[in-house]
Design an enzyme around this catalytic site. Structure first.
Site, short mmCIF file in Angstrom:
data_model
loop_
_atom_site.label_atom_id
_atom_site.label_comp_id
_atom_site.label_asym_id
_atom_site.label_seq_id
_atom_site.Cartn_x
_atom_site.Cartn_y
_atom_site.Cartn_z
N LYS A 276 7.95 10.63 1.61
CA LYS A 276 8.80 10.40 2.77
C LYS A 276 10.25 10.57 2.34
O LYS A 276 10.72 9.88 1.44
CB LYS A 276 8.56 9.00 3.33
N LYS B 195 6.57 13.77 5.09
CA LYS B 195 7.37 13.47 6.27
C LYS B 195 8.84 13.65 5.95
O LYS B 195 9.28 13.14 4.92
CB LYS B 195 7.11 12.02 6.67
#
Ligand code: PBG
Length: 334
Positions: free
Chosen positions: A198, A253
């Site tokens: 992330k 992400k």
């Protein structure tokens, strides 16, 4: 027609009709691959529009259940829930309230729609007054001090009936700590969707608006725990650690600008790979479409298809219901 050139290889031969293209298509996208991220709010009968995310809403638990019932016939069988809290404090204590919004929503969904697969976000940012995903100690996000509360939060969600918990906090070691805590609570079947790679991305902007959760104290950004957008090797290291710690699926992400990372993770890992088309990606497509600069439906299809082509098995996207509707409408979209 006379063949003027010696061209034995003509890739265009396989593109000449929808049938040809359908036969050789390498990537298929179906509603089954999609996960719909949804936002919750207190109250009854609430469907509050989110200004930064056109077409997305904050749902009270009753309306959430109704809306999710409509997802199932579309083929969307998994939702990912984001909570909210008005009782914010430095430690994010309201994340552990058994009657908090998320546990209540999970219980209601599992009671009414037992076949719906429910994922919950595990991070402290909607619950802390400073807006960080972990606990702030002496101006820093304290990794190990955050793990216990995150693990208890995951157990609370698991006990409420969540099928998956999705730690998005990026603290080191949290997947292992969550797995151990879930197992100790007898929740051996609760899956962990690890936000492994992330990135500290500006594309979360519209989401932070939706949740009213942006860093307010301590570090002004999340760069000490979320990854540097410049790094790919580090993503593989994060993935490796999460797999070792017991993740059931690993996530990259954002998705669209990180397709090289999605591909690298897919090639390296033997676990299913998830990718999250984040709020900023969705909002940009909407904004350009609103201006008449791109076609909304085509951009939706292409953006998600490309994430799938890069290697994502499951895709979290705010387009999920609309996309499923479009995919179901006709056999082919070329
Ligand atoms: C926070 C969290 C964020 C998102 C999911 N979980 C924002 C952040 O890390 O600041 C972003 C989702 C999106 O932008 O759609 N735990």
């Amino acid at each position: 027609m006379e063949n003027l050139y010696d061209l034995p290889h003509r890739p265009r031969r396989l593109r000449q009709s929808p049938a040809h293209r359908g036969l050789v298509r390498e990537t298929r996208l179906s509603a089954e691959n999609l996960i719909y991220p949804m936002f919750l709010c207190e109250g009854q009968g609430e469907k509050q529009p989110i200004g930064t995310l056109p077409g997305q809403f904050r749902w009270s638990v009753d309306r959430l259940v109704e809306t999710c019932a409509d997802l199932i016939p579309l083929g969307i069988r998994t939702v990912n829930l984001f909570g909210q809290s008005t009782q914010k404090d430095p430690r994010g204590s309201s994340a552990l309230d058994p009657d908090g919004l998320v546990p209540r929503a999970v219980r209601a969904l599992k009671a009414e729609l037992p076949d719906l697969c429910v994922q919950t976000d595990v991070a402290l940012d909607p619950y802390t007054d400073h807006g960080h995903d972990g606990i702030l100690v002496d101006g820093r996000i304290d990794n190990d001090a955050s793990l216990d509360i995150l693990a208890r939060m995951a157990v609370l969600h698991g006990e409420a009936g969540a099928d998956w918990v999705a730690p998005s906090d990026m603290m080191d070691g949290r997947v292992g700590v969550l797995r151990a805590a879930l197992d100790a609570a007898g929740l051996t079947q609760t899956c962990i969707l690890a936000y492994s790679a992330k990135y500290a991305s500006c594309f979360y902007g519209p989401f932070r608006g939706a949740l009213d959760a942006a860093p307010l104290q301590g570090p002004p950004d999340k760069k000490t725990y979320q990854m540097d957008p410049a790094n790919r090797m580090e993503a593989l290291r994060e993935v490796e650690l999460d797999i070792r710690e017991g993740a059931d699926a690993v996530m990259v992400k954002p998705a669209g600008m990180y397709l090289d990372v999605v591909l690298a993770v897919k090639q390296q890992s033997r676990l299913p790979v998830a990718a999250y088309q984040v709020s900023g990606e969705y909002a940009m497509i909407h904004a350009a479409a609103e201006k008449g600069w791109i076609d909304l439906e085509k951009a939706m299809l292409e953006s998600v298809l490309c994430i799938r082509r890069a290697g994502a098995d499951m895709i979290l996207t705010y387009f999920a219901p609309e996309l499923a509707r479009t995919l179901n409408e006709s056999v082919s979209h070329d």
